[in-house]
Design an enzyme around this catalytic site. Structure first.
Site, PDB file in Angstrom:
ATOM      1  N   SER A 186       0.786  -1.236   0.000  1.00  0.00           N
ATOM      2  CA  SER A 186       0.000   0.000   0.000  1.00  0.00           C
ATOM      3  C   SER A 186       0.817   1.285   0.000  1.00  0.00           C
ATOM      4  O   SER A 186       0.338   2.317  -0.454  1.00  0.00           O
ATOM      5  CB  SER A 186      -0.944   0.010   1.203  1.00  0.00           C
ATOM      6  OG  SER A 186      -0.211  -0.025   2.417  1.00  0.00           O
ATOM      7  N   HIS A 214      -5.349  -4.062  -1.215  1.00  0.00           N
ATOM      8  CA  HIS A 214      -5.139  -2.978  -2.191  1.00  0.00           C
ATOM      9  C   HIS A 214      -5.089  -3.493  -3.627  1.00  0.00           C
ATOM     10  O   HIS A 214      -4.828  -2.722  -4.546  1.00  0.00           O
ATOM     11  CB  HIS A 214      -3.850  -2.215  -1.854  1.00  0.00           C
ATOM     12  CG  HIS A 214      -3.964  -1.432  -0.586  1.00  0.00           C
ATOM     13  ND1 HIS A 214      -4.415  -0.135  -0.547  1.00  0.00           N
ATOM     14  CD2 HIS A 214      -3.702  -1.786   0.703  1.00  0.00           C
ATOM     15  CE1 HIS A 214      -4.419   0.282   0.710  1.00  0.00           C
ATOM     16  NE2 HIS A 214      -3.994  -0.700   1.488  1.00  0.00           N
ATOM     17  N   LYS A 244     -12.101  -0.568   0.852  1.00  0.00           N
ATOM     18  CA  LYS A 244     -11.270   0.251  -0.032  1.00  0.00           C
ATOM     19  C   LYS A 244     -11.973   0.370  -1.392  1.00  0.00           C
ATOM     20  O   LYS A 244     -12.891   1.151  -1.533  1.00  0.00           O
ATOM     21  CB  LYS A 244      -9.871  -0.334  -0.111  1.00  0.00           C
ATOM     22  CG  LYS A 244      -9.150  -0.218   1.249  1.00  0.00           C
ATOM     23  CD  LYS A 244      -7.752  -0.706   1.223  1.00  0.00           C
ATOM     24  CE  LYS A 244      -7.039  -0.391   2.535  1.00  0.00           C
ATOM     25  NZ  LYS A 244      -7.600  -1.037   3.729  1.00  0.00           N
TER      26      LYS A 244
END
Length: 397
Positions: A186, A214, A244
């Site tokens: 990340s 991610h 996310k």
């Protein structure tokens, strides 16, 4: 009356962090966390959100969430193993498994919870875990909780991984050995070398675990890093987050049916924490459906990421070696990094400074996250601010 020892500890340590430029000030966002945000009554271009696809403010997801509240209430009412498993949770898990290309999936309250839950449910004090040196804090904590021997290998160094894995196997000390890695790292935006990791794992009979927080919604047409490499049949545990790119909140582990069956009876956050809300479950399911139906948002994310990267690099900033839309501007010294971030803020760009302990000392950076929701005009405005502040602070010519 509070403890004097506690007061002294807190005062000294907070002062120390402030002196070293490591104290993190928390900003309150007034309203939605979109491509633009409002803080302290000021509108700012937002380059610090993990809302990669803009789904956190998606109108369709809002409608689905409201409908779920009307039909199922605002809370699940219990832990999953008593009567907190709603039909909405079951639908979500079926959708995740289809999305990730696995037999089954289990959902948790957060991505952090997943790593605390799954690692310690599978590994114990008689085992060993090979962990990438730059793995996320939740992986590190999950490994510690398992009480397994933790063996760090150099970041994405396959020679070191093979050497350490071989030594662990040949020692005969461990019942099981796991290799665990982020799919996308990340802070730097680089991608794990999953084909090589899987090859080493097959050769030495290692359990494979990929934290794709991610990567999901970003790689593999949105299905993640494992799908990107076509390794969904080779990776034992695929962990991901719903907070996310999916835009909601929660996490999951996907894998074989017997693995998921085991996690449902052995992973403590599943057993002892109330399930995610009906609205969250329904919205997450809908978000995954949108990604399975269309590639448009993922393509827009990559287009914006490539554009911002190219322009910042052209200006002379060090953007590292990111292979994803994550765009770090690496500055180095912590106080300078925080000052740069503050100057950006004052000029209408919200790009948060990231310093130790999130990244190693001396590698402070401003982490930029262009999303599918940013317009080219927003990015151009941000680039102009970067150019001016960078020149004023002597970072670029």
């Amino acid at each position: 009356m509070s403890s004097k020892a506690l007061e002294q500890f807190l005062r000294d340590n907070i002062a120390d962090l402030k002196n070293r430029g490591l104290y993190n000030e928390i900003d309150t966002v007034e309203g939605a966390n979109g491509p633009e945000i409002q803080i302290g009554g000021r509108k700012l271009i937002n380059l610090s959100s993990n809302n990669y696809l803009g789904l956190a403010t998606n109108d369709t997801l809002k409608v689905v969430s409201k409908e779920a509240i009307d039909t199922h209430g605002v809370g699940a009412g219990a832990v999953r193993t008593i009567n907190g498993t709603l039909d909405l949770h079951q639908k979500l898990e079926e959708k995740i498994a289809a999305f990730k290309g696995t037999e089954a999936a289990i959902s948790y309250q957060s991505g952090f919870n997943c790593n605390m839950a799954a690692i310690s449910a599978v590994m114990n004090k008689d085992d060993a875990i090979l962990s990438d040196a730059l793995n996320h804090a939740s992986i590190i904590d999950g490994c510690r909780l398992s009480r397994a021997k933790i063996i760090r290998y150099k970041h994405s160094d396959m020679n070191d991984l093979r050497k350490q894995a071989k030594e662990a196997v040949e020692s005969g000390k461990y019942n099981k050995i796991m290799v665990i890695t982020d799919g996308v790292f990340s802070m730097d935006g680089d991608i794990a070398k999953l084909p090589e990791i899987v090859e080493i794992a097959e050769e030495l009979d290692l359990i494979t675990y990929v934290d794709d927080a991610h990567g999901s919604g970003v790689l593999g047409n949105g299905a993640g890093t494992v799908k990107h490499f076509g390794l969904q049949d080779k990776v034992d545990l695929q962990m991901g987050t719903l907070s996310k790119a999916i835009g909601v909140v929660g996490g999951y582990v996907a894998g074989k049916q017997n693995l998921i069956d085991w996690l449902k009876v052995a992973s403590r956050p599943f057993l002892f924490s109330t399930a995610v809300t009906p609205a969250d479950a329904a919205a997450s399911t809908k978000a995954i459906e949108l990604l399975m139906e269309s590639n448009e948002l993922v393509e827009k994310l990559w287009e914006n990421g490539a554009y911002l990267k190219a322009e910042l690099k052209k200006l002379g900033f060090d953007i590292g070696n990111s292979e994803t839309p994550i765009t770090p501007v690496i500055i180095g010294e912590e106080k300078v990094t925080q000052e740069f971030s503050k100057r950006l803020f004052e000029s209408g760009v919200y790009a948060k400074s990231i310093v130790f302990p999130t990244v190693p000392r001396g590698t402070g950076r401003v982490r930029n996250m262009p999303t599918a929701a940013h317009t080219k005009e927003m990015l151009d405005e941000a680039i102009e601010v970067y150019k001016r502040i960078g020149k004023e602070m002597g970072m670029i010519e």
